[in-house]
Design a protein around this motif. Sequence first.
Motif, short mmCIF file in Angstrom:
data_model
loop_
_atom_site.label_atom_id
_atom_site.label_comp_id
_atom_site.label_asym_id
_atom_site.label_seq_id
_atom_site.Cartn_x
_atom_site.Cartn_y
_atom_site.Cartn_z
N TYR A 113 -14.92 26.47 -35.73
CA TYR A 113 -16.26 26.21 -35.19
C TYR A 113 -16.50 27.04 -33.93
O TYR A 113 -15.57 27.45 -33.23
N ASP A 114 -17.77 27.28 -33.67
CA ASP A 114 -18.17 28.13 -32.55
C ASP A 114 -18.26 27.32 -31.26
O ASP A 114 -18.56 26.11 -31.28
N GLU A 115 -17.99 27.98 -30.16
CA GLU A 115 -18.17 27.36 -28.84
C GLU A 115 -19.01 28.27 -27.96
O GLU A 115 -18.86 29.49 -27.99
N GLN A 116 -19.89 27.66 -27.18
CA GLN A 116 -20.64 28.41 -26.19
C GLN A 116 -19.86 28.45 -24.88
O GLN A 116 -19.19 27.49 -24.51
N GLU A 117 -19.95 29.56 -24.20
CA GLU A 117 -19.21 29.70 -22.95
C GLU A 117 -19.92 28.90 -21.85
O GLU A 117 -21.11 29.10 -21.59
N ILE A 118 -19.19 28.00 -21.22
CA ILE A 118 -19.79 27.18 -20.17
C ILE A 118 -18.70 26.65 -19.24
O ILE A 118 -17.61 26.28 -19.69
N CYS A 119 -18.99 26.65 -17.97
CA CYS A 119 -18.10 26.08 -16.96
C CYS A 119 -18.96 25.24 -16.03
O CYS A 119 -19.83 25.77 -15.33
N LYS A 120 -18.76 23.91 -16.07
CA LYS A 120 -19.65 23.04 -15.31
C LYS A 120 -18.95 21.73 -14.98
O LYS A 120 -18.10 21.26 -15.72
N GLN A 121 -19.33 21.17 -13.85
CA GLN A 121 -18.79 19.88 -13.42
C GLN A 121 -19.91 18.85 -13.39
O GLN A 121 -21.01 19.14 -12.92
N PHE A 122 -19.62 17.65 -13.88
CA PHE A 122 -20.61 16.57 -13.92
C PHE A 122 -20.02 15.35 -13.22
O PHE A 122 -19.05 14.77 -13.70
N TYR A 123 -20.59 14.99 -12.10
CA TYR A 123 -20.12 13.82 -11.38
C TYR A 123 -21.30 12.88 -11.14
O TYR A 123 -22.26 13.24 -10.47
N ALA A 327 -22.77 14.07 -35.46
CA ALA A 327 -21.62 14.80 -35.98
C ALA A 327 -20.67 15.24 -34.88
O ALA A 327 -21.10 15.68 -33.81
N ASP A 328 -19.37 15.16 -35.17
CA ASP A 328 -18.36 15.81 -34.36
C ASP A 328 -18.34 17.29 -34.71
O ASP A 328 -19.02 17.74 -35.64
N ALA A 329 -17.54 18.07 -33.99
CA ALA A 329 -17.59 19.53 -34.14
C ALA A 329 -17.07 19.99 -35.50
O ALA A 329 -17.66 20.89 -36.12
#
Length: 471
Positions: A113-123, A327-329
């Motif tokens: 499966y494909d993944e999009q490039e992302i770097c993020k923090q969620f607080y 759906a899951d990946a």
Amino acid sequence: MEKKYSIYLEEKYESLKQIIDLLKKKFEYVSILATDCQGKSIKVSEKIVDIKDNFFQERGFVVRVFHNGLYSEYAFNNFDNVNEIVGKIISSVDVSDSLYKAIYAKAEENELYDEQEICKQFYKESKKDLPLETLINKCKKIIDTSMEENEYIISCTCNLEYLNVSKMFLSQKKCLKQSYSWANASYFCIVNRNETTRFNLGSESGSTLQEVLEKLSMKIDNINNDATLLLDASHIVPGEYDCITSPEISGLIAHEAFGHGVEMDMFVKNRALGKDYLLKKVGSPYVELHDGAIPYDNVSSYFFDDEGTLAQDTLEIKDGILLTGIADAIAAKKLNIAPTGNGKRENYCHKAYSRMTNTYFKSGTSTLEEMISSIENGYLIDGEISGMEDPKHWGIQCVALIGKEIKNGKLTGNIVSPIVINGNVLDLLNSVSMVSKDFKLYGSGMCGKGYKEWVKTSIGGPYMKVRAKLG
């Protein structure tokens, strides 16, 4: 109990990146889910105070790799040496892949499966909760007051539950971190008069124990009063009735009818009838159903799922038409759709499945008073007990504690208990004729995939007028 991101996960971050760098030399895809979830469950009764670790407390890691058409996983709860754990992962994956191919010689291979490039923090913004001792004393006061004011109460219990969640998802393309918490408060009372014993219960769910306990406190009198009314409850005469389902029962219907029934890993296995009804009519035009981790702040709200897919609000049914499932990946790739952010694990050493988050019917335009006045002979149904469904044939059964009789557009004060809603999902949802402006979510329980794989979910919606088979 102030929410903070895990120091432990931060300390492991560089080592986890090294693990990925080493593994990607052998495997086409590598990801790591790291978890550190800490919380307590507190039971307060007239006799005891019991504090124990939350069922969902966990600390550990799971590596997922893709190689030669197969996904494999390796879970571990600690490590000191990066090279040593990488060696164990490779050895375990090689053995499991060989066994899988030997047993399932004709097994269908997966596509990556494909993944999009992302770097993020969620607080999520920190909210300081009250000390446990203060909250326990508030529970004791609720119990003491209930037993003093209601002569029929012979026992009552307050339950508090909270979990502070920290998770990190790393892959070749992703670096995601999140921190949030959820809390539950519930109350259970037993009443007795002569030879008759009944019970009633209620709950609240949200972000902090202080918040949910305050909301629950406002419902205690009604819970106790309904418990007393249940002492005079009769059994319902089985039949088909016009009914009004409370937000809690509406949510139960949503969960059982188009929750499990549209978990799309079941589509892949041809175990759900919903697969054959995509873009077809499954309910009346009043039916709009959602599942999503981001629209509301409750027990199944998060920023990304256990496969690193960002959380969404999935519109499953619009104007009675089934648009999609959740759906899951891996299931999404097999079905050639985008994942919906519903890949959830019971904990780090359990498999990820397509699972519900906050599942709810959208509000409408009617008032509860208008709905009651429209019914000549029926019931207002409240008090969720349990539910079951058969996703392959769309049979449904929802069990409720309280049925309040309606005659000629008015509540009579008569109570029936228990009530079981039986029948077919399509019949039930096509009968929806009015939907109220109200909205409420409930998340005090757990949801299993069959008889196992427990996760937190919330359910809810408005009051709904339906035509239902009751027994």
